[in-house]
Design a protein around this motif. Structure first.
Motif, PDB file in Angstrom:
ATOM      1  N   THR A   1       0.846  -1.180   0.000  1.00  0.00           N
ATOM      2  CA  THR A   1       0.000   0.000   0.000  1.00  0.00           C
ATOM      3  C   THR A   1       0.885   1.234   0.000  1.00  0.00           C
ATOM      4  O   THR A   1       2.022   1.200   0.463  1.00  0.00           O
TER       5      THR A   1
ATOM      6  N   LYS B   1     -10.144  10.776  -2.421  1.00  0.00           N
ATOM      7  CA  LYS B   1     -11.111  10.371  -3.447  1.00  0.00           C
ATOM      8  C   LYS B   1     -10.566  10.607  -4.842  1.00  0.00           C
ATOM      9  O   LYS B   1     -10.692   9.758  -5.729  1.00  0.00           O
TER      10      LYS B   1
ATOM     11  N   LYS C   1      -7.764   8.007  -5.685  1.00  0.00           N
ATOM     12  CA  LYS C   1      -8.318   6.674  -5.936  1.00  0.00           C
ATOM     13  C   LYS C   1      -9.012   6.616  -7.284  1.00  0.00           C
ATOM     14  O   LYS C   1      -8.852   5.656  -8.036  1.00  0.00           O
ATOM     15  N   LYS C   2      -9.750   7.658  -7.606  1.00  0.00           N
ATOM     16  CA  LYS C   2     -10.468   7.687  -8.879  1.00  0.00           C
ATOM     17  C   LYS C   2      -9.498   7.762 -10.057  1.00  0.00           C
ATOM     18  O   LYS C   2      -9.654   7.055 -11.047  1.00  0.00           O
TER      19      LYS C   2
ATOM     20  N   VAL D   1      -8.058   2.569  -8.272  1.00  0.00           N
ATOM     21  CA  VAL D   1      -7.742   1.588  -7.228  1.00  0.00           C
ATOM     22  C   VAL D   1      -8.549   1.875  -5.974  1.00  0.00           C
ATOM     23  O   VAL D   1      -9.158   2.927  -5.839  1.00  0.00           O
ATOM     24  N   GLY D   2      -8.511   0.950  -5.054  1.00  0.00           N
ATOM     25  CA  GLY D   2      -9.177   1.126  -3.772  1.00  0.00           C
ATOM     26  C   GLY D   2      -8.242   1.775  -2.774  1.00  0.00           C
ATOM     27  O   GLY D   2      -7.047   1.940  -3.010  1.00  0.00           O
ATOM     28  N   GLY D   3      -8.818   2.132  -1.667  1.00  0.00           N
ATOM     29  CA  GLY D   3      -8.033   2.737  -0.604  1.00  0.00           C
ATOM     30  C   GLY D   3      -8.956   3.288   0.459  1.00  0.00           C
ATOM     31  O   GLY D   3     -10.167   3.090   0.410  1.00  0.00           O
ATOM     32  N   SER D   4      -8.370   3.977   1.412  1.00  0.00           N
ATOM     33  CA  SER D   4      -9.183   4.523   2.494  1.00  0.00           C
ATOM     34  C   SER D   4      -8.510   5.758   3.072  1.00  0.00           C
ATOM     35  O   SER D   4      -7.363   6.071   2.764  1.00  0.00           O
TER      36      SER D   4
ATOM     37  N   ILE E   1      -3.564   3.956  -0.113  1.00  0.00           N
ATOM     38  CA  ILE E   1      -3.899   3.545  -1.473  1.00  0.00           C
ATOM     39  C   ILE E   1      -3.403   2.122  -1.674  1.00  0.00           C
ATOM     40  O   ILE E   1      -2.241   1.817  -1.392  1.00  0.00           O
ATOM     41  N   GLN E   2      -4.272   1.249  -2.171  1.00  0.00           N
ATOM     42  CA  GLN E   2      -3.902  -0.144  -2.400  1.00  0.00           C
ATOM     43  C   GLN E   2      -2.992  -0.250  -3.613  1.00  0.00           C
ATOM     44  O   GLN E   2      -3.302   0.271  -4.682  1.00  0.00           O
TER      45      GLN E   2
END
Length: 78
Positions: free
Chosen positions: A17, A35, A38-39, A43-46, A54-55
């Motif tokens: 990550t 946001k 990620k967009k 990819v995904g993330g939090s 970020i994954q």
């Protein structure tokens, strides 16, 4: 502008990550940045504990995006 620290960590099951922290602005702006990243990367993330996670190992791409937005970025770790 604001200083970010970009790091990489091994998570469970050998998944990497990218960690972004050190933001000194408003928390809502930091959440929006998460946001947007990620967009853009698809990819995904939090966002938690004042960090963007970020994954995947997208450090170079993230650094380029942040520099384009006018941020100072310091890469740490391997």
């Amino acid at each position: 502008r604001d200083l970010h620290r970009l790091d990489r960590r091994q998570r469970q099951m050998c998944k990497e990550t990218a960690i972004i922290d050190g933001y000194t602005g408003a928390q809502e702006d930091f959440k929006q940045l998460a946001k947007d990243l990620k967009k853009s990367l698809g990819v995904g993330g939090s966002f938690k504990d004042d960090q963007i996670i970020i994954q995947g190992d997208y450090r170079i791409e993230i650094m380029d995006m942040l520099k384009d937005k006018g941020f100072l970025v310091k890469r740490v770790g391997g």
